[in-house]
Design an enzyme around this catalytic site. Structure first.
Site, PDB file in Angstrom:
ATOM      1  N   GLY A   1       0.826  -1.215   0.000  1.00 49.50           N
ATOM      2  CA  GLY A   1       0.000   0.000   0.000  1.00 49.50           C
ATOM      3  C   GLY A   1       0.858   1.262   0.000  1.00 49.50           C
ATOM      4  O   GLY A   1       0.629   2.188  -0.798  1.00 49.50           O
TER       5      GLY A   1
ATOM      6  N   GLY B   1       9.686  -3.091   2.918  1.00 50.89           N
ATOM      7  CA  GLY B   1       9.355  -4.499   2.653  1.00 50.89           C
ATOM      8  C   GLY B   1       9.125  -5.297   3.928  1.00 50.89           C
ATOM      9  O   GLY B   1       9.506  -4.898   5.026  1.00 50.89           O
ATOM     10  N   GLY B   2       8.509  -6.458   3.762  1.00 52.57           N
ATOM     11  CA  GLY B   2       8.228  -7.330   4.905  1.00 52.57           C
ATOM     12  C   GLY B   2       6.727  -7.528   5.039  1.00 52.57           C
ATOM     13  O   GLY B   2       5.952  -7.171   4.160  1.00 52.57           O
TER      14      GLY B   2
ATOM     15  N   SER C   1       3.269  -6.597   6.747  1.00 50.56           N
ATOM     16  CA  SER C   1       2.886  -5.283   7.266  1.00 50.56           C
ATOM     17  C   SER C   1       1.765  -5.306   8.304  1.00 50.56           C
ATOM     18  O   SER C   1       1.270  -4.250   8.695  1.00 50.56           O
ATOM     19  CB  SER C   1       2.476  -4.372   6.114  1.00 50.56           C
ATOM     20  OG  SER C   1       1.327  -4.899   5.498  1.00 50.56           O
TER      21      SER C   1
ATOM     22  N   TYR D   1       4.299  -8.602  15.169  1.00 42.50           N
ATOM     23  CA  TYR D   1       4.638  -7.576  14.168  1.00 42.50           C
ATOM     24  C   TYR D   1       5.325  -6.378  14.832  1.00 42.50           C
ATOM     25  O   TYR D   1       6.372  -5.910  14.371  1.00 42.50           O
ATOM     26  CB  TYR D   1       3.342  -7.169  13.459  1.00 42.50           C
ATOM     27  CG  TYR D   1       3.434  -5.937  12.617  1.00 42.50           C
ATOM     28  CD1 TYR D   1       4.156  -5.936  11.414  1.00 42.50           C
ATOM     29  CD2 TYR D   1       2.790  -4.753  12.991  1.00 42.50           C
ATOM     30  CE1 TYR D   1       4.222  -4.795  10.636  1.00 42.50           C
ATOM     31  CE2 TYR D   1       2.850  -3.618  12.210  1.00 42.50           C
ATOM     32  CZ  TYR D   1       3.572  -3.640  11.041  1.00 42.50           C
ATOM     33  OH  TYR D   1       3.648  -2.509  10.259  1.00 42.50           O
TER      34      TYR D   1
ATOM     35  N   ARG E   1      -9.230   6.282  16.157  1.00 40.22           N
ATOM     36  CA  ARG E   1      -7.807   6.062  16.419  1.00 40.22           C
ATOM     37  C   ARG E   1      -6.953   6.672  15.305  1.00 40.22           C
ATOM     38  O   ARG E   1      -5.921   7.286  15.544  1.00 40.22           O
ATOM     39  CB  ARG E   1      -7.556   4.554  16.538  1.00 40.22           C
ATOM     40  CG  ARG E   1      -6.126   4.186  16.747  1.00 40.22           C
ATOM     41  CD  ARG E   1      -5.961   2.697  17.022  1.00 40.22           C
ATOM     42  NE  ARG E   1      -4.608   2.337  16.730  1.00 40.22           N
ATOM     43  CZ  ARG E   1      -4.191   1.893  15.557  1.00 40.22           C
ATOM     44  NH1 ARG E   1      -5.031   1.688  14.568  1.00 40.22           N
ATOM     45  NH2 ARG E   1      -2.924   1.622  15.369  1.00 40.22           N
TER      46      ARG E   1
HETATM   47  C1  15L Z   1       0.577  -0.690  10.612  1.00 39.34           C
HETATM   48  O1  15L Z   1       1.729  -0.760  11.015  1.00 39.34           O
HETATM   49  C2  15L Z   1       0.111  -1.493   9.476  1.00 39.34           C
HETATM   50  O2  15L Z   1       1.131  -1.711   8.521  1.00 39.34           O
HETATM   51  C3  15L Z   1      -1.107  -0.919   8.802  1.00 39.34           C
HETATM   52  O3  15L Z   1      -1.664  -1.907   7.967  1.00 39.34           O
HETATM   53  C4  15L Z   1      -2.131  -0.423   9.822  1.00 39.34           C
HETATM   54  O4  15L Z   1      -2.663  -1.519  10.526  1.00 39.34           O
HETATM   55  C5  15L Z   1      -1.492   0.564  10.763  1.00 39.34           C
HETATM   56  O5  15L Z   1      -0.338   0.018  11.343  1.00 39.34           O
HETATM   57  C6  15L Z   1      -2.423   1.033  11.873  1.00 39.34           C
HETATM   58  O6  15L Z   1      -2.053   0.978  13.040  1.00 39.34           O
HETATM   59  O7  15L Z   1      -3.510   1.516  11.567  1.00 39.34           O
END
Ligand code: 15L
Length: 265
Positions: free
Chosen positions: A12, A70-71, A73, A134, A172
């Protein structure tokens, strides 16, 4: 910066950057494990599995700077996080060092500190409080970045990205929204500012509801244009349709905190 590598080009954020970084640097090498079906004639692409060092050495060769998006997400099983975000991230920094790349901008995440309560304003120097495997991998990436900066002089910037998109999509996200053009500003500070050694910035726009102190980024010239509050009505209308989440609604990381949560309170 003549030649940069951007990993995670098919994701994205990578998709936004393919439009917004066009013309900013003379040569941009895009990379991902997935192909880019809409690759334009003026774009350069190299496929790579970042969990394989040989692949990573191939894509970093000859670049001055790296934007590592990358990776994996979002939250995922440990094997996925281990390969894509732990091994993959280490490989990027180690290969950058071996190839004498000058700078790395690492896409960290708000989930490295997701277990801070929303009621607490935090800066970039707090202890990490990951909210997921993550988030742990993002805290790891920040530590790897600090190590290569302090021991080997790589110039490293970690961006604790909130939520990137055209507009904040719920309550949020009003606090953590990042306008894509503001991300470009942060990346350019990381790749170009003369005073970068090791920095952590929050990847957030000018959000009235923010729980992050991003003054270090501002001192280095960050002037975010996006204002989450401009979208308050639509974000709150979307929030009203969501179920209550007593844990997620208390902490900065939201649903990443309530997912798998079974602490006996
Ligand atoms: C992130 O780190 C994610 O990559 C993204 O998909 C969202 O979930 C975002 O955080 C978030 O906290 O809204």
């Amino acid at each position: 910066m003549q030649k940069i590598l951007v990993t995670g080009a098919a994701g994205g954020i990578g998709t936004y950057l393919r439009k917004l970084l066009k013309g900013v640097y003379p040569h941009i090498r895009w990379s991902d494990i997935r192909p880019l079906p809409d690759l334009a004639a003026d774009e350069s692409f190299m496929g790579a599995d970042i969990s394989k060092m040989a692949d990573v050495e191939r894509i970093v060769a000859g670049v001055d700077g790296i934007v590592h998006l990358g990776g994996h997400s979002i939250e995922g099983p440990w094997d996925t996080i281990l390969n894509a975000n732990i091994v993959g991230c280490y490989n990027i920094f180690e290969a950058a060092y071996r190839a004498k790349v000058e700078r790395v901008v690492f896409a960290s995440s708000n989930h490295a500190v997701g277990f801070y309560p929303r009621a607490q304003k935090i800066g970039v120097d707090v202890t990490v409080r990951p909210d997921s495997r993550y988030g742990i991998s993002k805290a790891f990436g920040e530590a790897v970045g600090a190590f290569y900066a302090d021991k080997h002089g790589l110039r490293v910037t970690c961006l604790r990205i909130g939520n990137l998109g055209d507009a904040p999509v719920d309550k949020r996200r009003l606090a953590i929204w990042l306008k894509p053009e503001d991300l470009v500003q942060l990346i350019r500070i990381g790749l170009e500012h003369p005073d970068i050694h090791f920095e952590i910035f929050y990847g957030a726009s000018d959000n009235a509801d923010s729980w992050w102190d991003n003054s270090k980024a501002r001192r280095l010239g960050y002037k975010p244009q996006g204002r989450g509050a401009d979208y308050r009505e639509q974000a709150m209308a979307a929030q009203a349709k969501l179920a209550l989440d007593p844990i997620g609604d208390r902490y900065q990381g939201g649903p990443f905190c309530s997912d798998e949560y079974d602490r006996p309170d």
